[in-house]
Write an enzyme that holds these catalytic residues in place. Structure first.
Site, PDB file in Angstrom:
ATOM      1  N   HIS A 283       0.826  -1.211   0.000  1.00 41.31           N
ATOM      2  CA  HIS A 283       0.000   0.000   0.000  1.00 41.31           C
ATOM      3  C   HIS A 283       0.860   1.262   0.000  1.00 41.31           C
ATOM      4  O   HIS A 283       0.374   2.340   0.337  1.00 41.31           O
ATOM      5  CB  HIS A 283      -0.930   0.011   1.209  1.00 41.31           C
ATOM      6  CG  HIS A 283      -1.708  -1.235   1.385  1.00 41.31           C
ATOM      7  ND1 HIS A 283      -2.574  -1.696   0.428  1.00 41.31           N
ATOM      8  CD2 HIS A 283      -1.741  -2.153   2.388  1.00 41.31           C
ATOM      9  CE1 HIS A 283      -3.113  -2.833   0.842  1.00 41.31           C
ATOM     10  NE2 HIS A 283      -2.619  -3.134   2.027  1.00 41.31           N
TER      11      HIS A 283
ATOM     12  N   HIS B 117      -6.814  -4.795  -1.444  1.00 42.38           N
ATOM     13  CA  HIS B 117      -6.037  -6.011  -1.659  1.00 42.38           C
ATOM     14  C   HIS B 117      -6.597  -6.761  -2.850  1.00 42.38           C
ATOM     15  O   HIS B 117      -6.355  -7.942  -3.020  1.00 42.38           O
ATOM     16  CB  HIS B 117      -6.095  -6.934  -0.435  1.00 42.38           C
ATOM     17  CG  HIS B 117      -5.781  -6.254   0.838  1.00 42.38           C
ATOM     18  ND1 HIS B 117      -6.739  -5.620   1.590  1.00 42.38           N
ATOM     19  CD2 HIS B 117      -4.612  -6.069   1.483  1.00 42.38           C
ATOM     20  CE1 HIS B 117      -6.160  -5.090   2.663  1.00 42.38           C
ATOM     21  NE2 HIS B 117      -4.885  -5.336   2.625  1.00 42.38           N
TER      22      HIS B 117
END
Ligand SMILES: Nc1ncnc2c1ncn2[C@@H]1O[C@H](COP(=O)(O)OP(=O)(O)O)[C@@H](O)[C@H]1O
Ligand SMILES: Nc1ncnc2c1ncn2[C@@H]1O[C@H](COP(=O)(O)OP(=O)(O)O)[C@@H](O)[C@H]1O
Ligand SMILES: [Mg+2]
Ligand SMILES: [Mg+2]
Ligand SMILES: [Mg+2]
Ligand SMILES: [Mg+2]
Lengths: 214, 329, 329, 214
Positions: free
Chosen positions: C57, C216
């Protein structure tokens, strides 16, 4: 147009001629937009058709203004319009070419020799602006052979222009580019037509068709 | 082609409008013709720095407009040089009476369009041409090398010098020197897609990469099987060290620049590899930069740049900067 | 799978080492166990803010460690929660004696691992759970909503309040309030590929996108035909306005966050569209942020976040921050 | 293992048993690593096999230390190792399960009832840590039915454990997840086996095989 000296075209005649030239150039570029970009995708960055279309759209949009001008000024104005709208390499090149040709004289050419004079001025401007010459796999590899073929004073100048342009375009296929984006490919630029050479051929064909009818 | 856009025709104006709204404290955005100026332009007595080029390399160049860097940027269509009317309008907006320095990446289109604008300008104009791309053979009769990521470094260092009051001639000399002291090479793992074209510029197989890619998807030195980050770093850093003649013991800035579609996770890993190789050549990395600065739309890939530093360049690199993309000091 | 890496097994450590080298002025990086602390930790008398989560991320969370934001970040394996040993080591490194605030995105793994670490800690520990993702139905018996990009905003605002000396209870309350005042939803145009898995997490056809994607690659609300930027903005902003109950006249922060593979050019264009829709709802956008902040590896896509602002939150947003990814004030 | 009360295993016996259990668990997780991640890719984030393998690699690496401990402490130590190495949801869940089971008593279980006691402690820990229960499409949907089947005191406990685990795993296919990442899919989570349920089944099979031989 004949190869013999004629009376200079009148202002009204110029307007119609200029309008016809603009329409024909705009038409052929628009029609072949995707083909030109496709050629450019192979050895450049894939935008030549879009660049040219953006430029000739602008020229067509300014047609009223341009056709009101004397022939030379009209050429120059079309050139400025291309410069200001195209971007990329082809904008300054075609733009400078038309601006230089427009400076030769105010009146439309009436003899083949005068046409060659305009072409020469255009070619010189492209060479200077592009710091290039024939053999670099660019539009010059069409413009120069066409000017040379016409300089020889052929019996059928329009047919000669078209044929020499077509042959010259085809000859760019085997060339290795040394100017423009295609130069970054080195040897790998061989085997593809030059997009600028193709647009030059299209424009020569379009101009020839107009002159044929006029 | 899938993109988060309304249409290729409106993308540039919408994106620039968004940019202007988000960074209204730093820049003014003009939409017709398109150019971006620093909020407080013109700065009387300061040489005005202007850059520009095709859109698709964001944050370059508009993201570098602001205090300590560029006075204006002119964005062209995607991967297409901007036009002289934009440049002339930008010059008029930022001219502080001390001359204008153009920073232009060495592409035929950019060079010729900026040249025409310079010819039309009233005041003194100088141009720094960046051509740091090691992937292209340098040769006098050809187009020459492309300007790529070192352009960012030139803009930062010359921008700081301009902010300090440098005159036109010295800024031009500094820009040329930083460019000459820099080398870059990149790799692509995927192509980008020009919105108006709608198709990828090229295709690479699942196990291929392009070594020496240009920032418009121009092919590079050769197409090769995927290499590890370390092998890529070895080849690129080696090529730059050779060409820029970086000697053991010299201080360098190391920039690992993402092409747009490669995550920071990988860029920092590539930095680690590149730093290792650079140290192996005896270089001392005194300044570093990692991120997406000179991109090629959504292309996956990265470039590595080394710039020879000295005390002056280091101080100018560290000097305060307030732009959308750079903010430090 | 093509990535600029040496191997999936070494990627994290190499990337973190690179990150530590580039940002050595701001952070310390510890590799075993993996955690990142601000250079000047521990700060005596200051509540220590710690976040963390799976890698992938970036720049979240390590890019937000530094003055005015996080004291430490614990990166897990790609898309996998970090483990309690990392968190405990990080807590020990940054504990300033005023307690520890954990900022945790609401995923089972993250929640449970941070919970175990908190149970093992000696001093007082509070946790702010972020769960801003509008794509997931909120319901008491289920996992609840995911924490996504508003986590960045929570970390910035609470980080500024901690820097000003806020105590543990008030920071926890502030974090909970900012989270509750925020909503986010995202779209994906392509999947990402987890390095260790080697295959895309999902596939989308050339004309499809996933509305409501997780960070995700978790599927979203539905798979739909590609939408324009304006239509996407309309749906997402509308959903947030409804859920967060943003009323006409309120001030908001608008964040357009890239998922990693979408260029800034598009993100600013999407911002333009989102701002238009937000204004259509009567909202006043007083703060903005556009860029890649809470990413999903190389996924193409973006999320839009709105956070209700008030004078205090606005001042805390503007407060000085010095991290790898945020630097202002 | 028989269903009747036996003499408590000696320290040496425990060492061998613990070593065999570690080896069997490590082996099955490693062997099925990609299958577990594949299942997780369908309804989660594709890392369950890698998470579990990372954890059991660490347990195997610490085997010397763990096997030297009394059975209960060994379980707890294996649990802590999982917690510290797995990450994700499965780490704290399996870790808490083993840690809780290890706290029941120091000696290895010698009766079926004692085994059920350990299982119950493990299940309770998972429920507490995961704030979940059966029916949420998780590992609990294997662990609970197996514990229940053994609680009934079957004649063939090992066969029963294996069969109930297999059936319970299959039953997760039609469930809609309400906990863990798969919950984000809502109805779309139906039609796939739960990866944590699959790893639980693998571990139960591995333990059964060890006990069969011992
Ligand atoms: N230096 C040059 N001299 C002459 N012609 C050139 C030169 N550079 C480029 N060209 C011509 O321009 C064409 C490319 O134009 P275009 O694609 O519109 O611009 P760009 O390369 O900037 O994308 C080439 O095919 C070539 O014919
Ligand atoms: N709250 C929970 N209670 C019980 N089991 C859970 C819970 N959340 C997740 N699980 C189990 O964990 C498994 C996923 O583990 P893993 O993939 O390793 O972690 P993550 O979901 O963090 O990637 C699921 O298949 C499920 O069986
Ligand atoms: Mg082109
Ligand atoms: Mg171009
Ligand atoms: Mg995970
Ligand atoms: Mg998982």
């Amino acid at each position: 147009m004949s190869t013999e000296t004629e009376a200079p075209a009148e202002a009204a005649g110029d307007t119609a001629l200029i309008a016809a030239l603009i329409a024909a150039a705009h038409d052929t570029i628009t029609t072949h937009r995707d083909e030109l970009s496709e050629l450019d995708r192979a050895i450049g960055d894939g935008d030549h058709g879009h660049n040219m279309a953006r430029g000739f759209d602008a020229v067509a949009a300014a047609a009223d203004e341009i056709t009101a001008l004397p022939f030379g000024k009209a050429l120059a104005k079309a050139g400025t319009t291309l410069v200001m709208k195209v971007g990329g390499a082809s904008g300054p090149l075609y733009g400078s070419a038309l601006m230089a040709a427009g400076k030769v004289r105010d009146e439309a050419p009436t003899t083949l020799a005068e046409v060659v004079e305009l072409l020469d001025a255009a070619v010189d401007a492209v060479k200077k602006r592009g710091k290039s010459d024939v053999g670099a796999k660019t539009m010059l590899d069409v413009l120069v052979p066409v000017a040379d073929a016409l300089r020889a004073g052929p019996a059928e100048p329009l047919g000669t222009a078209r044929e020499s342009a077509a042959a010259a375009l085809e000859a760019t296929r085997d060339m290795v580019a040394t100017k423009g984006r295609a130069a970054f490919l080195g040897e790998r630029s061989a085997g593809h037509l030059d997009p600028g050479a193709r647009s030059s051929t299209l424009l020569i064909d379009a101009v020839s068709a107009v002159l044929e009818k006029s | 082609m899938k993109k988060l856009i309304n249409s290729p025709d409106t993308l540039l104006a919408e994106s620039l409008a968004g940019f202007g709204a988000v960074h209204a404290d730093i820049v003014n955005v003009n939409l017709d013709p398109m150019f971006v100026t620093r909020k407080d332009a013109p700065r009387a007595g300061k040489v005005a720095l202007i850059s520009g080029g095709g859109t698709g390399h964001e944050p370059m160049h508009a993201g570098f407009v602001g205090m300590g860097m560029l006075d204006a940027a002119c964005p062209g269509q995607v991967f297409t040089s901007p036009t002289p009317d934009q440049m002339i309008a930008a010059m008029e907006a930022v001219d502080g009476g001390a001359g204008i320095l153009l920073i232009v990446k060495n592409y035929a289109g950019d060079v010729m369009n900026f040249e025409m604008a310079a010819e039309m300008a009233s005041g003194p104009v100088e141009t720094v041409l960046t051509n740091d791309d090691e992937a292209v053979e340098e040769s006098t009769h050809s187009q020459g090398r492309r300007g790529v990521a070192a352009t960012v470094i030139v803009e930062k260092i010359v921008g700081a010098a301009a902010e300090r009051g440098g005159d036109l001639a010295s800024l031009k000399a500094l820009g040329d020197a930083v460019n000459a002291a820099s080398g870059t090479m990149g790799v692509a793992l995927t192509s980008c897609t020009v919105p108006a074209a709608g198709l990828p510029t090229f295709t690479l197989a699942e196990d291929e990469m392009e070594m020496g890619i240009g920032i418009h998807g121009e092919p590079g030195r050769r197409r090769v099987a995927m290499m590890t980050a370390s092998a890529i770093a070895e080849e690129i850093v080696g090529a730059i060290v050779d060409d820029v003649k970086l000697a053991s013991g010299e201080e360098v800035l190391l920039l690992v620049n993402g092409m747009g579609g490669t995550p920071l996770l990988e860029l920092y890993g590539l930095y680690d590899a590149a730093a290792r190789v650079a140290k192996g050549h005896g270089l001392t990395i005194t300044r570093s930069l990692v991120g997406n600065y000179c991109t090629s739309l959504e292309m996956a890939g990265a470039s590595i740049t080394l710039t020879r530093l000295d005390a002056e360049r280091t101080a100018l690199w560290d000097a305060p900067v307030r732009t959308a993309a750079f903010h430090w000091g």
